[in-house]
Design a protein around this motif. Structure first.
Motif, PDB file in Angstrom:
ATOM      1  N   TYR A  57       0.843  -1.204   0.000  1.00  0.00           N
ATOM      2  CA  TYR A  57       0.000   0.000   0.000  1.00  0.00           C
ATOM      3  C   TYR A  57       0.880   1.256   0.000  1.00  0.00           C
ATOM      4  O   TYR A  57       1.873   1.336   0.711  1.00  0.00           O
ATOM      5  N   LYS A  58       0.487   2.237  -0.821  1.00  0.00           N
ATOM      6  CA  LYS A  58       1.236   3.485  -0.924  1.00  0.00           C
ATOM      7  C   LYS A  58       0.419   4.672  -0.428  1.00  0.00           C
ATOM      8  O   LYS A  58       0.860   5.415   0.432  1.00  0.00           O
ATOM      9  N   ALA A  59      -0.779   4.844  -0.962  1.00  0.00           N
ATOM     10  CA  ALA A  59      -1.608   5.995  -0.609  1.00  0.00           C
ATOM     11  C   ALA A  59      -3.049   5.740  -1.019  1.00  0.00           C
ATOM     12  O   ALA A  59      -3.335   4.815  -1.773  1.00  0.00           O
ATOM     13  N   ALA A  60      -3.930   6.596  -0.516  1.00  0.00           N
ATOM     14  CA  ALA A  60      -5.345   6.520  -0.877  1.00  0.00           C
ATOM     15  C   ALA A  60      -5.813   7.899  -1.324  1.00  0.00           C
ATOM     16  O   ALA A  60      -5.417   8.914  -0.751  1.00  0.00           O
ATOM     17  N   TYR A  94      -9.623   5.371  -4.217  1.00  0.00           N
ATOM     18  CA  TYR A  94      -8.551   4.700  -4.951  1.00  0.00           C
ATOM     19  C   TYR A  94      -7.462   4.316  -3.963  1.00  0.00           C
ATOM     20  O   TYR A  94      -6.896   5.184  -3.291  1.00  0.00           O
ATOM     21  N   LEU A  95      -7.173   3.033  -3.875  1.00  0.00           N
ATOM     22  CA  LEU A  95      -6.083   2.540  -3.048  1.00  0.00           C
ATOM     23  C   LEU A  95      -4.901   2.283  -3.977  1.00  0.00           C
ATOM     24  O   LEU A  95      -4.943   1.376  -4.807  1.00  0.00           O
ATOM     25  N   HIS A  96      -3.854   3.079  -3.841  1.00  0.00           N
ATOM     26  CA  HIS A  96      -2.689   2.984  -4.709  1.00  0.00           C
ATOM     27  C   HIS A  96      -1.629   2.100  -4.063  1.00  0.00           C
ATOM     28  O   HIS A  96      -1.441   2.124  -2.848  1.00  0.00           O
ATOM     29  N   THR A  97      -0.922   1.351  -4.905  1.00  0.00           N
ATOM     30  CA  THR A  97       0.162   0.493  -4.441  1.00  0.00           C
ATOM     31  C   THR A  97       1.497   1.013  -4.983  1.00  0.00           C
ATOM     32  O   THR A  97       1.523   1.891  -5.849  1.00  0.00           O
ATOM     33  N   LEU A  98       2.576   0.450  -4.477  1.00  0.00           N
ATOM     34  CA  LEU A  98       3.910   0.910  -4.855  1.00  0.00           C
ATOM     35  C   LEU A  98       4.200   0.719  -6.341  1.00  0.00           C
ATOM     36  O   LEU A  98       4.743   1.600  -6.996  1.00  0.00           O
TER      37      LEU A  98
END
Length: 157
Positions: free
Chosen positions: A87-90, A102-106
């Motif tokens: 997980y990186k950011a939302a 939006y759930l962003h990944t690395l």
């Protein structure tokens, strides 16, 4: 053959207890995962312009996996999955009435599988984000949700 004495039974129990407990279904972040799953399921919104959705499943496990399945009326299925260590950011796009989280990944860490696609059958791919439609999300709810994401990720490290 000698019988087990009381002392030997206690020792065997003490030795085997951690072994059996290690197979329990609980993960290191069950509390945070339960909160995140409850919050996402409570505020989940079916988009009016999307194809007819029959049902969905949204699960966040204590071991850090987020799984999102969508079942459509026409038989098509979509499956998304990622681990919160990636997980990186939302980001939330929309209003407090309706929006998309939006759930962003690395990197390309979201597994995307589509079944019974009219154009091409089953499709497997990777993505950098997962989109979840939500309704009635106040800014305080989003802040709390993002904090739980960070806590979940920290407990998994």
């Amino acid at each position: 053959m000698k019988k087990f004495t009381r002392k030997s039974k206690i020792i065997i129990f003490i030795v085997l207890c951690p072994v059996f407990l290690s197979f329990s279904a609980n993960g290191p972040a069950d509390e945070e995962a339960g909160f995140v799953q409850e919050m996402l399921n409570t505020h989940y919104a079916i988009l009016p312009d999307a194809p007819a959705l029959k049902k969905y499943e949204l699960q966040v496990s204590g071991t850090g996996f987020c799984r999102y399945k969508k079942y459509y009326q026409n038989g098509k299925q979509e499956y998304f999955s990622f681990h919160f260590l990636k997980y990186k950011a939302a980001d939330y796009v929309g209003s407090s009435t309706n929006g998309i989280l939006y759930l962003h990944t690395l990197n390309d860490d979201v597994i995307v599988q589509t079944y019974r696609e009219k154009r091409g059958g089953d499709i497997d791919s990777m993505a950098t984000s997962l989109a979840i439609p939500l309704k009635n999300m106040e800014p305080e709810d989003l802040e709390l949700l993002q904090e739980k994401f960070r806590q979940l990720q920290a407990k998994l490290r």
